[in-house]
Design a protein around this motif. Sequence first.
Motif, PDB file in Angstrom:
ATOM      1  N   ALA A 147      39.850 -41.135 -36.243  1.00  0.00           N
ATOM      2  CA  ALA A 147      38.678 -40.638 -36.078  1.00  0.00           C
ATOM      3  C   ALA A 147      37.402 -41.961 -35.851  1.00  0.00           C
ATOM      4  CB  ALA A 147      38.129 -39.380 -36.718  1.00  0.00           C
ATOM      5  N   ARG A 148      37.648 -42.659 -37.131  1.00  0.00           N
ATOM      6  CA  ARG A 148      36.717 -43.831 -37.136  1.00  0.00           C
ATOM      7  C   ARG A 148      37.008 -44.643 -36.069  1.00  0.00           C
ATOM      8  NH1 ARG A 148      36.954 -44.878 -43.878  1.00  0.00           N
ATOM      9  NH2 ARG A 148      35.455 -43.079 -44.250  1.00  0.00           N
ATOM     10  N   TYR A 149      38.409 -44.999 -35.825  1.00  0.00           N
ATOM     11  CA  TYR A 149      38.693 -46.015 -34.617  1.00  0.00           C
ATOM     12  C   TYR A 149      38.128 -45.510 -33.230  1.00  0.00           C
ATOM     13  CZ  TYR A 149      42.444 -48.082 -31.730  1.00  0.00           C
ATOM     14  OH  TYR A 149      42.985 -48.884 -30.807  1.00  0.00           O
ATOM     15  N   PHE A 150      38.272 -44.200 -33.135  1.00  0.00           N
ATOM     16  CA  PHE A 150      37.491 -43.667 -31.718  1.00  0.00           C
ATOM     17  C   PHE A 150      35.893 -44.025 -31.919  1.00  0.00           C
ATOM     18  CE2 PHE A 150      40.797 -40.442 -30.319  1.00  0.00           C
ATOM     19  CZ  PHE A 150      41.781 -41.457 -30.100  1.00  0.00           C
ATOM     20  N   ALA A 151      35.410 -43.692 -32.971  1.00  0.00           N
ATOM     21  CA  ALA A 151      33.728 -43.912 -33.014  1.00  0.00           C
ATOM     22  C   ALA A 151      33.483 -45.310 -32.839  1.00  0.00           C
ATOM     23  CB  ALA A 151      33.321 -43.399 -34.207  1.00  0.00           C
ATOM     24  N   ARG A 191      41.122 -32.923 -26.914  1.00  0.00           N
ATOM     25  CA  ARG A 191      39.892 -32.932 -26.307  1.00  0.00           C
ATOM     26  C   ARG A 191      38.852 -32.520 -27.511  1.00  0.00           C
ATOM     27  NH1 ARG A 191      36.107 -30.085 -24.694  1.00  0.00           N
ATOM     28  NH2 ARG A 191      37.023 -27.733 -25.219  1.00  0.00           N
ATOM     29  N   ARG A 192      39.147 -31.526 -28.115  1.00  0.00           N
ATOM     30  CA  ARG A 192      38.073 -31.221 -29.269  1.00  0.00           C
ATOM     31  C   ARG A 192      37.967 -32.196 -30.244  1.00  0.00           C
ATOM     32  NH1 ARG A 192      40.869 -26.260 -29.141  1.00  0.00           N
ATOM     33  NH2 ARG A 192      41.817 -26.935 -31.074  1.00  0.00           N
ATOM     34  N   VAL A 230      39.204 -39.751 -24.967  1.00  0.00           N
ATOM     35  CA  VAL A 230      39.531 -41.040 -24.972  1.00  0.00           C
ATOM     36  C   VAL A 230      41.079 -41.312 -24.474  1.00  0.00           C
ATOM     37  CG1 VAL A 230      40.235 -43.045 -26.841  1.00  0.00           C
ATOM     38  CG2 VAL A 230      38.386 -41.535 -27.115  1.00  0.00           C
ATOM     39  N   ARG A 231      41.277 -42.250 -23.335  1.00  0.00           N
ATOM     40  CA  ARG A 231      42.535 -42.404 -22.695  1.00  0.00           C
ATOM     41  C   ARG A 231      43.425 -43.169 -23.678  1.00  0.00           C
ATOM     42  NH1 ARG A 231      44.056 -44.574 -18.380  1.00  0.00           N
ATOM     43  NH2 ARG A 231      42.234 -45.991 -18.136  1.00  0.00           N
ATOM     44  N   ILE A 284      37.601 -45.870 -23.071  1.00  0.00           N
ATOM     45  CA  ILE A 284      36.722 -44.801 -23.257  1.00  0.00           C
ATOM     46  C   ILE A 284      35.987 -44.784 -21.733  1.00  0.00           C
ATOM     47  CG2 ILE A 284      34.338 -44.280 -24.386  1.00  0.00           C
ATOM     48  CD1 ILE A 284      36.586 -44.454 -26.400  1.00  0.00           C
ATOM     49  N   GLU A 285      36.113 -43.548 -21.289  1.00  0.00           N
ATOM     50  CA  GLU A 285      35.441 -43.277 -19.967  1.00  0.00           C
ATOM     51  C   GLU A 285      34.194 -42.433 -20.131  1.00  0.00           C
ATOM     52  OE1 GLU A 285      38.594 -41.587 -17.667  1.00  0.00           O
ATOM     53  OE2 GLU A 285      39.627 -43.761 -17.600  1.00  0.00           O
TER      54      GLU A 285
END
Length: 159
Positions: free
Chosen positions: A22-26, A57-58, A68-69, A131-132
């Motif tokens: 989650a931190r990585y995606f942020a 997705r959630r 995130v792809r 990130i799209e």
Amino acid sequence: AGKTRDEDEISALQEDAERELARYFALASSTPRRMEMFSPMVDGVWHDLLTEREKYRRFCHRTCGHVVRHDTTSRSEVPRLIPWVADYHRNYGSLHPVWFLDEDGQPASHLVSLYLRTGNVVASWDCTPVIETVKPRPAPPQAPSEPAPPPSEGGARGS
């Protein structure tokens, strides 16, 4: 080879890895920098989430606002400096130990040693996030507003 971890330990590590994902995606959604995924444990959690489309997705929307792809075309077999670690330090402090574990929870001692000495990670990777975001549509051009007519000088006068 280190000691084998039991299922409860692996489960706890996977929870830590999900928080780190989650931190990585942020971070990935807040920087144009490429975000190399060097952790087998965190990447394993990413792969597990990808198998459950709605849950994934959630998770993405909760952590960074969009899906995130998982891009497997960006990889390096040759270990390289992972530059986003400095961004992680600024936002979250030191990397959680789960970043340095394989899928079975065994540490990559060479990565840990370098990180503890220098604060840097030099590793290979096999994927990156993409990130799209949906770009907002530009507002339609507006006609220039016409100036208000000047107040009449005479105006209506009572007799």
